[in-house]
Design a protein around this motif. Structure first.
Motif, PDB file in Angstrom:
ATOM      1  N   PRO A   1     -14.905  -9.009  -4.008  1.00 34.13           N
ATOM      2  CA  PRO A   1     -14.150  -9.019  -5.337  1.00 34.13           C
ATOM      3  C   PRO A   1     -12.684  -9.433  -4.925  1.00 34.13           C
ATOM      4  N   ARG A   2     -11.891  -9.714  -6.091  1.00 31.35           N
ATOM      5  CA  ARG A   2     -10.568 -10.230  -6.003  1.00 31.35           C
ATOM      6  C   ARG A   2      -9.836  -8.883  -5.530  1.00 31.35           C
ATOM      7  N   PRO A   3      -8.814  -9.200  -4.775  1.00 28.72           N
ATOM      8  CA  PRO A   3      -7.793  -8.220  -4.382  1.00 28.72           C
ATOM      9  C   PRO A   3      -7.136  -7.252  -5.707  1.00 28.72           C
ATOM     10  N   GLY A   4      -6.575  -6.265  -5.395  1.00 30.60           N
ATOM     11  CA  GLY A   4      -6.140  -5.517  -6.518  1.00 30.60           C
ATOM     12  C   GLY A   4      -4.718  -6.165  -6.753  1.00 30.60           C
ATOM     13  N   SER A   5      -4.049  -5.768  -7.972  1.00 32.37           N
ATOM     14  CA  SER A   5      -2.741  -6.168  -8.168  1.00 32.37           C
ATOM     15  C   SER A   5      -1.629  -5.982  -7.163  1.00 32.37           C
ATOM     16  N   ASP A   6      -1.669  -4.896  -6.703  1.00 29.22           N
ATOM     17  CA  ASP A   6      -0.846  -4.464  -5.840  1.00 29.22           C
ATOM     18  C   ASP A   6      -0.775  -5.372  -4.634  1.00 29.22           C
ATOM     19  N   THR A   7      -1.933  -5.811  -4.177  1.00 27.55           N
ATOM     20  CA  THR A   7      -1.934  -6.551  -3.032  1.00 27.55           C
ATOM     21  C   THR A   7      -1.622  -8.208  -3.531  1.00 27.55           C
ATOM     22  N   LEU A   8      -2.004  -8.575  -4.636  1.00 26.44           N
ATOM     23  CA  LEU A   8      -1.609  -9.836  -5.165  1.00 26.44           C
ATOM     24  C   LEU A   8      -0.098  -9.896  -5.287  1.00 26.44           C
ATOM     25  N   ALA A   9       0.519  -8.749  -5.860  1.00 28.92           N
ATOM     26  CA  ALA A   9       1.997  -9.006  -5.980  1.00 28.92           C
ATOM     27  C   ALA A   9       2.756  -9.043  -4.563  1.00 28.92           C
ATOM     28  N   SER A  10       2.161  -8.487  -3.612  1.00 32.84           N
ATOM     29  CA  SER A  10       2.703  -8.672  -2.262  1.00 32.84           C
ATOM     30  C   SER A  10       2.565  -9.934  -1.932  1.00 32.84           C
ATOM     31  N   TYR A  11       1.402 -10.456  -1.950  1.00 29.29           N
ATOM     32  CA  TYR A  11       1.244 -11.880  -1.773  1.00 29.29           C
ATOM     33  C   TYR A  11       2.046 -12.685  -2.248  1.00 29.29           C
ATOM     34  N   ALA A  12       2.434 -12.665  -3.619  1.00 25.01           N
ATOM     35  CA  ALA A  12       3.276 -13.695  -4.375  1.00 25.01           C
ATOM     36  C   ALA A  12       4.701 -13.304  -3.894  1.00 25.01           C
ATOM     37  N   ARG A  13       5.000 -12.225  -3.595  1.00 22.41           N
ATOM     38  CA  ARG A  13       6.431 -12.062  -3.010  1.00 22.41           C
ATOM     39  C   ARG A  13       6.640 -12.819  -1.719  1.00 22.41           C
TER      40      ARG A  13
ATOM     41  N   ARG B   1       5.238  -6.350   4.939  1.00 21.77           N
ATOM     42  CA  ARG B   1       4.627  -5.513   3.922  1.00 21.77           C
ATOM     43  C   ARG B   1       3.444  -6.088   3.442  1.00 21.77           C
ATOM     44  N   LEU B   2       3.162  -7.416   3.636  1.00 24.02           N
ATOM     45  CA  LEU B   2       1.805  -7.947   2.955  1.00 24.02           C
ATOM     46  C   LEU B   2       0.501  -7.523   3.788  1.00 24.02           C
ATOM     47  N   ARG B   3       0.949  -7.496   5.513  1.00 24.90           N
ATOM     48  CA  ARG B   3       0.105  -7.174   6.128  1.00 24.90           C
ATOM     49  C   ARG B   3      -0.380  -5.775   6.008  1.00 24.90           C
ATOM     50  N   GLN B   4       0.664  -4.911   5.785  1.00 25.69           N
ATOM     51  CA  GLN B   4       0.449  -3.303   5.334  1.00 25.69           C
ATOM     52  C   GLN B   4      -0.453  -3.242   4.142  1.00 25.69           C
ATOM     53  N   ALA B   5       0.043  -3.974   3.106  1.00 23.53           N
ATOM     54  CA  ALA B   5      -0.670  -3.787   1.899  1.00 23.53           C
ATOM     55  C   ALA B   5      -2.313  -4.315   2.082  1.00 23.53           C
ATOM     56  N   LEU B   6      -2.668  -5.297   2.796  1.00 25.42           N
ATOM     57  CA  LEU B   6      -3.673  -5.632   3.236  1.00 25.42           C
ATOM     58  C   LEU B   6      -4.663  -4.411   4.038  1.00 25.42           C
ATOM     59  N   LEU B   7      -4.029  -3.974   4.944  1.00 27.36           N
ATOM     60  CA  LEU B   7      -4.635  -2.747   5.789  1.00 27.36           C
ATOM     61  C   LEU B   7      -4.962  -1.628   4.861  1.00 27.36           C
ATOM     62  N   ASP B   8      -3.996  -1.400   3.701  1.00 30.59           N
ATOM     63  CA  ASP B   8      -4.161  -0.240   3.028  1.00 30.59           C
ATOM     64  C   ASP B   8      -5.160  -0.409   1.933  1.00 30.59           C
TER      65      ASP B   8
END
Length: 359
Positions: A258-270, A311-318
């Protein structure tokens, strides 16, 4: 424009010397050769002068010998031209081999071939070559740096634009068509990298045999830093291409995870915006007017990239278990991104040195 005027000057000088000073019997040959040897670099003028003289001498000698032996111009053409054209394809003659056939035609169509006329043609060609090379070498010898700087700036701008476009799309709902557009932008980056490398090699060539020592030394000084720049930008382009391909796969309806969640995508965008800002600062450190200030800005931007990466790595781990395949898929991209951020910093390119005007 400068090269065009130099070509005209070379032709005029060659004609005056051949016709008015030396009273050469076929004075037109000197300006004919001179005008085409005012090339984009001194080195190219010298190299092509040697190739052209070899081709002209070959065509003149073979045509003279056959013309004198056969006595019929049409028959001599039928024998000489295939031979000269074949030899003209010899790689060592480059793109100057065609002048062998042209010289042969001059011999066979200008009257009865004889040894004195052949010698005169070769000597007049030598005169024209000497004038063409001399004008190119002594009158504002060409030095090419602006093309390399311009293409490097273009790669930097296009890379930042592509990264920001992906970041904007991730914060919105992107589809497969949009992801394909990102891939097309990445392919354009590869073409720009090739142009930057070609422009850099052209600039390097313009330093060879150039009598302007100051400009020659400046070009040699900036050669390695610019090669480093192109190498870093090529790695960035690889990263952007992989990123665009990954999101194109994710946008595919048949893609399993599935696509990542919005929080993960927001971290990736930043994270992508931080990379884009660092690339902008890197470009200023390379081609800007104040590289010291740009270097300080680059330090801050790279630090921002590292924080965003963490932050992105942590978001992916979470993320929950459903996103495990997504984390695995992007692990390599995150590693490449961190390596890119590290490479921007340790040895900042300093291609400017003392400012030199470039033509």
């Amino acid at each position: 424009m400068l090269q065009a005027f130099k070509s005209a000057l070379a032709a005029v000088v060659a004609w005056v010397v051949a016709d008015q000073v030396l009273r050469a019997p076929m004075a037109f040959i000197a300006p004919w050769v001179a005008v085409v040897l005012v090339r984009s670099t001194v080195y190219r003028s010298l190299a092509q002068a040697i190739q052209q003289m070899g081709a002209i001498a070959l065509g003149t000698v073979v045509a003279t010998a056959c013309g004198m032996a056969l006595g019929v111009p049409a028959l001599a053409m039928a024998v000489v031209l295939p031979l000269v054209l074949l030899v003209g394809n010899w790689p060592r003659l480059g793109d100057q081999g065609v002048y062998g056939a042209t010289a042969a035609l001059f011999v066979l169509t200008a009257g009865e071939p004889d040894l004195d006329a052949a010698v005169a043609r070769v000597l007049e060609s030598l005169l024209g070559a000497a004038v063409g090379v001399g004008v190119n070498m002594l009158v504002f010898p060409p030095v090419h740096l602006r093309d390399a700087e311009a293409t490097v700036r273009q790669v930097v701008e296009e890379a930042g634009r592509t990264l920001r476009a992906i970041a904007d799309g991730l914060e919105d709902s992107w589809d497969r068509h949009q992801a394909r557009n990102w891939q097309q932008q990445a392919r354009r980056l590869f073409r720009l990298i090739d142009q930057a490398r070609a422009a850099l090699e052209h600039g390097t060539e313009s330093a060879r045999w150039n009598p302007d020592r100051r400009r020659r030394d400046h070009l040699r000084r900036i050669r390695e830093p610019y090669r480093h720049v192109v190498s870093v930008l090529e790695q960035l382009t690889d990263y952007v291409a992989d990123l665009a391909r990954t999101f194109a796969e994710v946008a595919d309806d048949d893609f399993a995870p599935p696509r990542p969640g919005s929080d993960t995508l927001a971290s990736y965008a930043r994270f992508l915006r931080e990379i884009a800002a660092a690339v902008d600062a890197y470009g200023q450190a390379v081609t800007g007017d104040d590289p010291a200030a740009a270097r300080a800005c680059l330090d801050r931007r790279v630090h921002g990239v590292r924080l965003a990466h963490d932050r992105l790595r942590q978001a992916l781990l979470d993320t929950d278990g459903g996103d495990a395949e997504w984390v695995a898929l992007n692990g390599a991209l995150l590693t490449d991104a961190r390596r890119l951020a590290d490479q921007l910093l340790p040895e900042p390119p300093q291609p400017h040195g003392p400012q030199e005007p470039a033509r």
